[in-house]
Design a protein around this motif. Structure first.
Motif, mmCIF file in Angstrom:
data_model
loop_
_atom_site.group_PDB
_atom_site.id
_atom_site.type_symbol
_atom_site.label_atom_id
_atom_site.label_comp_id
_atom_site.label_asym_id
_atom_site.label_seq_id
_atom_site.Cartn_x
_atom_site.Cartn_y
_atom_site.Cartn_z
ATOM 1 N N GLU A 135 -40.328 67.367 -11.006
ATOM 2 C CA GLU A 135 -41.540 66.955 -11.194
ATOM 3 C C GLU A 135 -41.681 65.901 -12.490
ATOM 4 O OE1 GLU A 135 -45.027 69.000 -10.041
ATOM 5 O OE2 GLU A 135 -44.447 69.559 -8.210
ATOM 6 N N GLY A 136 -42.361 64.850 -12.365
ATOM 7 C CA GLY A 136 -42.415 64.327 -13.764
ATOM 8 C C GLY A 136 -43.426 64.828 -14.647
ATOM 9 N N LYS A 137 -44.524 65.264 -14.202
ATOM 10 C CA LYS A 137 -45.663 66.025 -14.700
ATOM 11 C C LYS A 137 -44.977 67.307 -15.605
ATOM 12 C CE LYS A 137 -50.435 67.487 -14.689
ATOM 13 N NZ LYS A 137 -51.518 67.698 -13.755
ATOM 14 N N GLY A 138 -45.167 67.219 -16.609
ATOM 15 C CA GLY A 138 -44.722 68.388 -17.419
ATOM 16 C C GLY A 138 -42.953 68.541 -17.832
ATOM 17 N N LEU A 139 -42.285 67.470 -17.311
ATOM 18 C CA LEU A 139 -40.897 67.631 -17.464
ATOM 19 C C LEU A 139 -40.601 67.448 -19.249
ATOM 20 C CD1 LEU A 139 -38.088 67.412 -16.673
ATOM 21 C CD2 LEU A 139 -38.085 65.068 -16.486
ATOM 22 N N LEU A 140 -41.389 66.751 -19.832
ATOM 23 C CA LEU A 140 -40.935 66.663 -21.300
ATOM 24 C C LEU A 140 -41.349 67.671 -22.172
ATOM 25 C CD1 LEU A 140 -42.066 63.009 -22.124
ATOM 26 C CD2 LEU A 140 -39.719 63.758 -21.775
ATOM 27 N N LYS A 141 -42.377 68.540 -21.654
ATOM 28 C CA LYS A 141 -42.314 70.158 -22.149
ATOM 29 C C LYS A 141 -41.257 70.973 -22.042
ATOM 30 C CE LYS A 141 -47.458 69.752 -21.252
ATOM 31 N NZ LYS A 141 -48.401 70.326 -20.406
ATOM 32 N N THR A 142 -40.202 70.654 -21.485
ATOM 33 C CA THR A 142 -38.802 71.243 -21.196
ATOM 34 C C THR A 142 -37.969 70.731 -22.196
ATOM 35 O OG1 THR A 142 -38.009 70.127 -19.566
ATOM 36 C CG2 THR A 142 -39.504 71.713 -18.777
ATOM 37 N N GLU A 143 -36.603 71.265 -22.152
ATOM 38 C CA GLU A 143 -35.520 70.885 -22.881
ATOM 39 C C GLU A 143 -34.257 70.081 -22.014
ATOM 40 O OE1 GLU A 143 -35.136 71.036 -26.339
ATOM 41 O OE2 GLU A 143 -37.408 72.080 -26.123
ATOM 42 N N LEU A 144 -34.895 69.672 -20.844
ATOM 43 C CA LEU A 144 -33.957 68.992 -19.833
ATOM 44 C C LEU A 144 -33.508 67.669 -20.047
ATOM 45 C CD1 LEU A 144 -35.449 70.311 -16.461
ATOM 46 C CD2 LEU A 144 -33.255 71.015 -17.538
ATOM 47 N N VAL A 145 -34.498 66.875 -20.570
ATOM 48 C CA VAL A 145 -34.262 65.658 -21.058
ATOM 49 C C VAL A 145 -33.267 65.647 -22.514
ATOM 50 C CG1 VAL A 145 -35.317 63.197 -21.703
ATOM 51 C CG2 VAL A 145 -36.401 64.768 -19.931
ATOM 52 N N ASP A 146 -33.644 66.624 -23.399
ATOM 53 C CA ASP A 146 -32.787 66.682 -24.622
ATOM 54 C C ASP A 146 -31.196 66.947 -24.095
ATOM 55 O OD1 ASP A 146 -34.966 67.399 -26.958
ATOM 56 O OD2 ASP A 146 -35.528 67.653 -25.069
ATOM 57 N N ASP A 147 -31.070 68.201 -23.190
ATOM 58 C CA ASP A 147 -29.650 68.213 -22.677
ATOM 59 C C ASP A 147 -29.213 67.104 -22.009
ATOM 60 O OD1 ASP A 147 -30.380 70.771 -23.821
ATOM 61 O OD2 ASP A 147 -30.682 71.485 -21.816
ATOM 62 N N LEU A 148 -29.797 66.265 -21.124
ATOM 63 C CA LEU A 148 -29.418 65.293 -20.397
ATOM 64 C C LEU A 148 -28.510 64.081 -21.395
ATOM 65 C CD1 LEU A 148 -29.093 64.048 -17.525
ATOM 66 C CD2 LEU A 148 -31.229 62.683 -18.096
ATOM 67 N N PHE A 149 -29.298 63.950 -22.331
ATOM 68 C CA PHE A 149 -29.031 62.764 -23.278
ATOM 69 C C PHE A 149 -28.255 63.526 -24.544
ATOM 70 C CE2 PHE A 149 -32.584 60.714 -21.053
ATOM 71 C CZ PHE A 149 -31.988 59.536 -20.793
ATOM 72 N N ASP A 150 -28.083 64.583 -24.615
ATOM 73 C CA ASP A 150 -27.387 65.249 -25.860
ATOM 74 C C ASP A 150 -28.179 64.700 -26.929
ATOM 75 O OD1 ASP A 150 -25.219 66.647 -24.371
ATOM 76 O OD2 ASP A 150 -24.353 64.811 -24.171
ATOM 77 N N PHE A 151 -29.187 64.727 -26.859
ATOM 78 C CA PHE A 151 -30.085 64.304 -28.085
ATOM 79 C C PHE A 151 -31.389 65.048 -28.212
ATOM 80 C CE2 PHE A 151 -32.994 60.963 -29.741
ATOM 81 C CZ PHE A 151 -32.096 60.251 -30.820
ATOM 82 N N LYS A 152 -31.612 65.627 -29.552
ATOM 83 C CA LYS A 152 -32.748 66.459 -29.885
ATOM 84 C C LYS A 152 -34.039 65.565 -30.112
ATOM 85 C CE LYS A 152 -35.089 70.173 -30.510
ATOM 86 N NZ LYS A 152 -35.423 70.863 -29.415
ATOM 87 N N PHE A 153 -34.887 65.292 -29.218
ATOM 88 C CA PHE A 153 -35.857 64.584 -29.435
ATOM 89 C C PHE A 153 -37.417 65.041 -30.318
ATOM 90 C CE2 PHE A 153 -34.048 62.678 -25.242
ATOM 91 C CZ PHE A 153 -34.257 61.293 -25.655
ATOM 92 N N THR A 154 -37.848 64.248 -30.888
ATOM 93 C CA THR A 154 -39.168 64.708 -31.466
ATOM 94 C C THR A 154 -40.307 64.422 -30.567
ATOM 95 O OG1 THR A 154 -38.288 64.045 -33.651
ATOM 96 C CG2 THR A 154 -40.629 64.069 -33.322
#
Length: 255
Positions: free
Chosen positions: A220-239
């Motif tokens: 689900e889109g809602k709440g996804l940015l509260k996880t580390e999944l997107v960081d892992d997807l892009f190999d990038f540590k987001f602020t």
């Protein structure tokens, strides 16, 4: 409504897509995100058979679309490519008219209600004043908004958008997002490739993370940015920034 089962595609010796499966229901927005070269654009072109030499199934209401004629596919899917043709001989008005071809038995003038709807989309995306201009005279951002208008006016059940906001300034970027939400409320299904991570996560019912041709997550889109999944997807540590109980990514660094 749309069910993809074990979709795989090989081009030459390169495995581009690997056993991709997902479902999208009527009236949902699915965003596909991932790093460059993940296979996002290739995958979206399998859905409407631009790429038709894949293995696996793409089902529309439980029917395999590989059995459909081209015109029937166009009644189901409209499509905006990220590679919009700047060498286009048509005017904006002619392009809009041609976009209705799946629902015409023969070439005819637009009916009054169709003209009203055409003008609605052109005005909504701030391109009504360009209606008599040639496509090849337009800027990249103007052309992008015209093609999105055309895809919406086409009247298909599923709207496929490949990076629909990539060339747009903030105002017109938001106009695209607003019209996507309008179409969702009308029951249209939207499948969108995007590098706009914030909008993808906050706008979409579902977000599919694609990397190296494989699904990394479908959440689900809602709440996804509260996880580390997107960081892992892009190999990038987001602020990440918290605003009104929502999380947004603003910058970062390579992991």
């Amino acid at each position: 409504m749309i069910s993809v089962h074990n979709l795989s595609l090989k081009i030459g010796k390169n495995q581009i897509l690997k056993e991709i499966s997902f479902d999208v229901n009527k009236g949902e927005v699915l965003s596909i995100i991932g790093p460059n070269g993940a296979g996002k654009s290739t995958m979206i072109k399998c859905l409407n058979l631009i790429n038709d030499d894949f293995f696996g199934e793409v089902l529309y209401n439980n029917e395999d679309i590989k059995g459909y004629e081209t015109k029937e596919i166009a009644k189901i899917f409209s499509y905006v490519s990220q590679d919009m043709d700047s060498n286009n001989p048509f005017s904006v008005k002619e392009l809009m008219h041609l976009s209705r071809y799946p629902f015409m038995n023969k070439y005819r003038s637009l009916e009054i209600e169709e003209i009203r709807l055409m003008n609605h989309y052109l005005e909504k995306l701030d391109v009504a004043h360009l209606i008599d201009r040639s496509i090849n005279e337009l800027s990249g951002g103007e052309r992008q908004r015209v093609f999105v208008s055309s895809s919406l006016f086409q009247g298909s059940e599923v709207i496929l958008l490949d990076e629909p906001t990539s060339s747009l300034d903030p105002k017109h970027h938001q106009e695209i997002l607003d019209v996507i939400l309008e179409e969702k409320k009308e029951g249209k299904t939207i499948i969108m490739v995007s590098h706009d991570i914030n909008s993808s996560c906050h706008l979409s019912d579902k977000v599919l993370g694609l990397k190296n041709g494989e699904v990394q997550f479908l959440k689900e889109g809602k709440g996804l940015l509260k996880t580390e999944l997107v960081d892992d997807l892009f190999d990038f540590k987001f602020t990440k920034l918290n605003h009104e109980n929502e999380v947004y990514v603003i910058k970062g660094r390579a992991k």
